[in-house]
Design a protein around this motif. Structure first.
Motif: not given
Length: 224
Positions: A135-145
């Protein structure tokens, strides 16, 4: 606990060497972590061992590994933890069965992530290892959880031990770090094979019943 942490440092250092060996990483990218279970039944005393940030793979000795709690706070080590530590820690906090997490930017799997397209279940190897599409997961920025949340939300709804985080790359989980590394190797292999198949024509999806039978055999019978 001290002995368990030492053993995890040795295991995680050795497993990091598998990532360049299988062509899954370049320079300092990618990371392997392993949970070290504490005495508390609720996991509140668990720790994780992970590589430090920005260190080349030939420098990754057991002593170079860092130890964090499951909030991602450094507990022991001379360097800053990997920038992906918050994601690993979130997975451990919310998936008690997980003992290892791996992240790479392996070429073919990351290419599917760049297109935000799941790898379809068109091979027996995919059925065996992943129990269906990857599966594909959502886009998220690096730096937190945020990445960790996306991993957990996606994998809780799937039998797959791998998720392709959109525009980022694969994360894999396992009962320990070795199992998560195996999943990382396999996700790159099938992503490459399906990509090649699509150059020849449209791959044919497998029947759900066949996928289920293959997954059950491989997970519960094969190698036992």
């Amino acid at each position: 606990m001290r002995d368990a942490v030492a053993q995890a440092r040795t295991a995680v250092a050795a497993l990091h060497a598998e990532l360049p060996r299988w062509g899954l990483v370049v320079w300092t990218a990618g990371n392997v972590s392993q949970r070290v279970r504490g005495a508390a039944a609720d996991g509140s005393e668990d720790l994780l061992v992970i590589k430090p940030s920005g260190v080349t793979y030939d420098e990754l000795t057991p002593e170079a590994m860092v130890v964090c709690d499951l909030e991602g706070t450094l507990v022991d080590g001379d360097r800053s933890p990997s920038s992906d530590t918050a994601a690993h820690a979130y997975v451990y906090r919310h998936m008690s069965e997980v003992g290892g997490v791996v992240h790479t930017h392996s070429t073919y799997a990351t290419a599917w992530a760049a297109r935000r397209e799941p790898v379809p279940c068109v091979l027996t190897m995919i059925a065996d290892e992943f129990g269906g599409e990857i599966p594909i997961g959502p886009f998220a920025l690096i730096g937190d959880d945020s990445i960790g949340r996306g991993i957990v939300e996606t994998l809780r709804a799937s039998r797959s031990p791998a998720v392709l985080m959109a525009n980022h790359g694969p994360f894999t989980i396992g009962r320990d770090a070795k199992a998560a590394v195996k999943a990382a190797v396999m996700v790159e292999e099938v992503a490459r094979t399906v990509h090649i198949a699509r150059q020849l024509g449209e791959p044919v999806a497998m029947e759900r019943g066949d996928v289920d039978a293959l997954y059950d055999r491989y997970q519960n019978v094969y190698g036992r």
